[in-house]
Design an enzyme around this catalytic site. Structure first.
Site, short mmCIF file in Angstrom:
data_model
loop_
_atom_site.label_atom_id
_atom_site.label_comp_id
_atom_site.label_asym_id
_atom_site.label_seq_id
_atom_site.Cartn_x
_atom_site.Cartn_y
_atom_site.Cartn_z
N GLU A 223 1.20 -1.72 -0.19
CA GLU A 223 -0.29 -0.10 -0.32
C GLU A 223 0.89 1.19 0.09
O GLU A 223 1.43 1.70 0.73
CB GLU A 223 -1.40 0.00 1.55
CG GLU A 223 -1.62 -1.17 1.39
CD GLU A 223 -2.77 -0.96 -0.10
OE1 GLU A 223 -2.97 0.00 -0.19
OE2 GLU A 223 -3.55 -1.72 -0.35
N CYS A 257 -2.17 10.56 2.26
CA CYS A 257 -1.52 9.85 0.87
C CYS A 257 -2.76 10.00 -0.17
O CYS A 257 -2.52 9.74 -1.58
CB CYS A 257 -1.18 8.88 1.43
SG CYS A 257 -2.04 7.27 1.31
#
Length: 479
Positions: A223, A257
């Site tokens: 991720e 993010c």
């Protein structure tokens, strides 16, 4: 919501000993984690950890990142609690064998997919959402029946301390362990054999983790991050866009993010958007945002100094002041940016929003597609066809039309990147699936051997014709 690196300041602790890893593997091999009731017991323990220590966790997140109680609840604690509750409600259904269709060749057989745990799992978490990005994958690993080595980030040291000291009290320590340390300890940890690795962090560190996983051909989920575009067309109300973009750009002091890293819009929209963004920032955080209890702080001095050095891109149209002592940078936007450096600088998890000029939707799409695939992509327009064009002609981990990252609150949607922004997915059932090996199974009667003559040599034209027919025919799923 990945962080850009794993940090460089080791905290106390070390990689687990061979004896610890051997104990965890022996526990798994003994079958302790497989029964549904054991898994539920551990999930309930995880739920109690979140409930009993809510205030401690809020305090830790405030010390680490300056998070308000609202931000801590919305983006960390509640999401973790929801994942636990969802898994508890649905675990038995998720674990059930999944019947599949058979053909005439296997008509009298039982064919199904069995969801099995991988074994000993390593979860490496980042610092920017240090509770969420540690606990949510842990829920999936527990639900799937694995033993777990958990490595929280040493940069978010207060949250790490709560996790290390209190979480083991709520879980079976023969199956789970928390490991402390910095990059050196993480590197040593990766030299060990695991059955699955789940990493959240930057693409740069992700490559290191992936290279380590190849030593044992270990399956992996990455991720990662990416430079997330936000396209705004001329039909939009600039204040509505500014409200929405400012909220999720400056949430967690920009250290998210999936926040937009740059805005693509026309020069005309840019001139309308700058004052609207300033108005939104003032309404959200006051005339002096530094005193606002709702605006977080940069995680540490090292990150602050690095980010301060990126302020030279373009003309600072909004904000730009900073206070190193408080690790504070005013939410700001820069206009007149050259696309390259603006977009590179924007991916560093902070409250920085370059405004890049494009002349059309086609130019914006071309601009996006020339770069690595982002973790998230956003499009704002009063014309649904514009949003649909952006969706259809680009690729990203997630997509938001006329809104921000609220899709992350939906466990029915997978979260994960594509290409440079990651591989694999999780949240809700997707987490259970990620940490489960889907084993193909066929069970056949030991009798009725005469029916098998068709597949045995010697072969003739009749065998070939019948086999072709039998393999091509599909029957209903066996229930």
């Amino acid at each position: 919501m990945s962080a850009t690196d794993t940090g460089s300041e080791p905290s106390q602790g070390a990689s687990p000993s061979e004896a610890t890893l051997r104990r965890l593997r022996e526990t798994f091999n003994g079958g302790r984690t497989r029964p549904v009731e054991f898994r539920k017991e551990q999930l309930r323990g995880l739920g109690r950890f979140l409930q009993d220590n809510k205030q401690l966790l809020q305090d830790a997140l405030a010390k680490d990142l300056g998070k308000s109680a609202f931000e801590s609840d919305m983006s960390e604690i509640i999401l973790c609690q929801n994942e636990v509750e969802l898994a508890l409600r649905n675990l038995q259904a998720w674990m059930k064998d999944e019947p599949v269709s058979t053909n005439l060749l296997t008509k009298l057989s039982s064919a199904f997919i069995r969801k099995e745990p991988f074994g000993l799992v390593l979860i490496i978490a980042p610092w920017n959402y240090p509770l969420n990005l540690t606990i949510v994958p842990l829920v999936g690993a527990i639900a799937a029946g694995n033993c777990v080595v958990l490595k929280p980030s040493e940069i978010s040291k207060n949250t790490e301390k709560v996790l290390a000291e209190l979480l083991p009290q709520y879980l079976d320590q023969s199956c789970f362990t928390v490991v402390l340390g910095g990059p050196e300890e993480t590197g040593q940890l990766l030299k060990h054999k695991f059955d699955y690795i789940f990493f959240t962090g930057s693409p740069q560190v992700g490559k290191i983790v992936m290279a380590a996983a190849t030593e044992y051909l270990t399956p992996i989920t990455l991720e990662l991050g990416g430079k997330n575009p936000c396209y705004v067309d001329d039909t939009c109300d600039p204040q509505i866009v500014a409200n929405r973009v400012a909220w999720f750009r400056y949430f967690n002091a920009g250290q998210t993010c999936v926040a937009p890293d740059y805005v693509l819009c026309s020069q005309e929209m840019q001139e309308r958007l700058v004052p609207a963004l300033q108005n939104a920032i003032t309404r959200f955080y006051g005339d002096n945002p530094q005193t606002s209890p709702n605006l977080g702080r940069i995680i540490n001095q090292k990150h602050f100094k690095r980010l301060q050095g990126l302020l030279g891109c373009g003309r600072v149209a909004i904000g730009g002041q900073s206070d190193e002592g408080e690790r504070y940078i005013v939410p700001h936007g820069v206009s007149g940016c050259a696309g390259g450096r603006a977009c590179d600088a924007g991916g560093d998890l902070w409250a920085h929003l370059p405004l890049v000029t494009v002349r059309s939707l086609d130019e914006a799409i071309e601009f996006i597609n020339r770069r690595e695939k982002p973790l998230a992509l956003y499009a704002y327009s009063n014309n649904s066809q514009v949003v649909n064009q952006m969706l259809e002609r680009t690729s990203s981990g997630g997509f938001g039309g006329n809104d921000g990252f609220l899709y992350l609150t939906l466990p029915a949607l997978p979260f994960g990147g594509v290409g440079n922004s990651g591989m694999g997915r999780y949240h809700g059932k997707f987490s259970f699936d990620t940490f489960s090996h889907q084993r193909a199974c066929l069970l056949r009667s030991p009798g009725i051997e005469k029916l098998n003559d068709l597949r045995y040599p010697p072969y003739g034209p009749w065998n070939q014709q019948l086999i072709s027919w039998a393999m091509g025919s599909q029957s209903c799923t066996l229930l």
